[in-house]
Design a protein around this motif. Structure first.
Motif, mmCIF file in Angstrom:
data_model
loop_
_atom_site.group_PDB
_atom_site.id
_atom_site.type_symbol
_atom_site.label_atom_id
_atom_site.label_comp_id
_atom_site.label_asym_id
_atom_site.label_seq_id
_atom_site.Cartn_x
_atom_site.Cartn_y
_atom_site.Cartn_z
ATOM 1 N N ALA A 24 0.826 -1.208 0.000
ATOM 2 C CA ALA A 24 0.000 0.000 0.000
ATOM 3 C C ALA A 24 0.860 1.258 0.000
ATOM 4 O O ALA A 24 0.565 2.227 -0.706
ATOM 5 N N GLY A 25 1.920 1.246 0.771
ATOM 6 C CA GLY A 25 2.821 2.406 0.797
ATOM 7 C C GLY A 25 3.529 2.626 -0.519
ATOM 8 O O GLY A 25 3.657 3.759 -0.999
ATOM 9 N N ALA A 26 3.980 1.545 -1.123
ATOM 10 C CA ALA A 26 4.677 1.663 -2.407
ATOM 11 C C ALA A 26 3.726 2.137 -3.499
ATOM 12 O O ALA A 26 4.091 3.003 -4.319
ATOM 13 N N LEU A 27 2.524 1.610 -3.519
ATOM 14 C CA LEU A 27 1.561 2.037 -4.536
ATOM 15 C C LEU A 27 1.149 3.493 -4.345
ATOM 16 O O LEU A 27 0.961 4.229 -5.320
ATOM 17 N N THR A 28 1.027 3.919 -3.094
ATOM 18 C CA THR A 28 0.672 5.314 -2.834
ATOM 19 C C THR A 28 1.798 6.247 -3.257
ATOM 20 O O THR A 28 1.556 7.290 -3.878
ATOM 21 N N ALA A 29 3.024 5.885 -2.933
ATOM 22 C CA ALA A 29 4.165 6.717 -3.338
ATOM 23 C C ALA A 29 4.330 6.712 -4.853
ATOM 24 O O ALA A 29 4.641 7.748 -5.449
ATOM 25 N N TYR A 30 4.100 5.575 -5.470
ATOM 26 C CA TYR A 30 4.227 5.467 -6.917
ATOM 27 C C TYR A 30 3.137 6.262 -7.636
ATOM 28 O O TYR A 30 3.341 6.737 -8.753
ATOM 29 N N ALA A 31 2.001 6.455 -6.997
ATOM 30 C CA ALA A 31 0.909 7.218 -7.598
ATOM 31 C C ALA A 31 1.181 8.719 -7.585
ATOM 32 O O ALA A 31 0.397 9.483 -8.135
ATOM 33 N N GLY A 32 2.271 9.133 -6.957
ATOM 34 C CA GLY A 32 2.634 10.535 -6.988
ATOM 35 C C GLY A 32 2.282 11.306 -5.726
ATOM 36 O O GLY A 32 2.375 12.528 -5.705
ATOM 37 N N GLU A 33 1.904 10.620 -4.685
ATOM 38 C CA GLU A 33 1.531 11.287 -3.442
ATOM 39 C C GLU A 33 2.740 11.660 -2.592
ATOM 40 O O GLU A 33 2.607 12.378 -1.619
ATOM 41 N N GLY A 34 3.889 11.153 -2.912
ATOM 42 C CA GLY A 34 5.098 11.463 -2.153
ATOM 43 C C GLY A 34 5.415 10.404 -1.118
ATOM 44 O O GLY A 34 4.565 9.597 -0.735
ATOM 45 N N THR A 35 6.657 10.450 -0.661
ATOM 46 C CA THR A 35 7.121 9.448 0.293
ATOM 47 C C THR A 35 6.448 9.555 1.663
ATOM 48 O O THR A 35 6.064 8.528 2.227
ATOM 49 N N PRO A 36 6.276 10.750 2.240
ATOM 50 C CA PRO A 36 5.631 10.814 3.559
ATOM 51 C C PRO A 36 4.198 10.275 3.556
ATOM 52 O O PRO A 36 3.804 9.535 4.462
ATOM 53 N N ARG A 37 3.438 10.624 2.545
ATOM 54 C CA ARG A 37 2.065 10.112 2.474
ATOM 55 C C ARG A 37 2.058 8.614 2.185
ATOM 56 O O ARG A 37 1.192 7.893 2.663
ATOM 57 N N GLY A 38 2.995 8.154 1.414
ATOM 58 C CA GLY A 38 3.100 6.725 1.162
ATOM 59 C C GLY A 38 3.430 5.953 2.429
ATOM 60 O O GLY A 38 2.886 4.876 2.678
ATOM 61 N N ALA A 39 4.321 6.519 3.245
ATOM 62 C CA ALA A 39 4.663 5.869 4.513
ATOM 63 C C ALA A 39 3.464 5.843 5.456
ATOM 64 O O ALA A 39 3.198 4.825 6.115
ATOM 65 N N LEU A 40 2.736 6.945 5.521
ATOM 66 C CA LEU A 40 1.548 6.984 6.379
ATOM 67 C C LEU A 40 0.480 6.008 5.893
ATOM 68 O O LEU A 40 -0.168 5.329 6.700
ATOM 69 N N ALA A 41 0.293 5.929 4.585
ATOM 70 C CA ALA A 41 -0.689 4.988 4.043
ATOM 71 C C ALA A 41 -0.265 3.549 4.316
ATOM 72 O O ALA A 41 -1.100 2.699 4.639
ATOM 73 N N GLY A 42 1.016 3.269 4.207
ATOM 74 C CA GLY A 42 1.512 1.931 4.484
ATOM 75 C C GLY A 42 1.343 1.539 5.942
ATOM 76 O O GLY A 42 0.951 0.419 6.255
ATOM 77 N N LEU A 43 1.612 2.470 6.855
ATOM 78 C CA LEU A 43 1.431 2.184 8.276
ATOM 79 C C LEU A 43 -0.046 1.975 8.618
ATOM 80 O O LEU A 43 -0.386 1.090 9.410
ATOM 81 N N ALA A 44 -0.895 2.791 8.028
ATOM 82 C CA ALA A 44 -2.334 2.633 8.283
ATOM 83 C C ALA A 44 -2.840 1.303 7.730
ATOM 84 O O ALA A 44 -3.618 0.602 8.385
ATOM 85 N N ALA A 45 -2.394 0.944 6.543
ATOM 86 C CA ALA A 45 -2.821 -0.328 5.951
ATOM 87 C C ALA A 45 -2.300 -1.512 6.763
ATOM 88 O O ALA A 45 -3.002 -2.508 6.937
#
Length: 81
Positions: A24-45
């Motif tokens: 989830a974190g990698a897909l969020t970061a890859y979608a262009g949301e940035g690394t901090p949002r990707g990390a937060l999405a990964g932790l939440a998931a």
């Protein structure tokens, strides 16, 4: 120390949750949301996935007796009519 630190079930739940969080974190970061949002999405998931996989993976039997499967004829109404 002869016993493992974590049970096999706990290890499996944490492994699956960490894989789901990483994906989830990698897909969020890859979608262009940035690394901090990707990390937060990964932790939440990963947090949500722990609860999901905890319910999904079968618990170990407590009493040592085998559990009957659904539809094996050992229930109310089976063979009564």
């Amino acid at each position: 120390m002869d016993r493992p630190l974590l049970s096999l079930r706990t290890t499996l739940v944490f492994l699956l949750a960490s894989l789901a969080g990483a994906a989830a974190g990698a897909l969020t970061a890859y979608a262009g949301e940035g690394t901090p949002r990707g990390a937060l999405a990964g932790l939440a998931a990963a947090g949500v996935a722990v609860r999901f996989f905890d319910r999904l993976v079968a618990a170990e039997p407590d009493d040592g007796r085998p559990h009957r499967a659904a539809g094996d004829g050992g229930g109310e109404g089976a063979g009564h009519g």
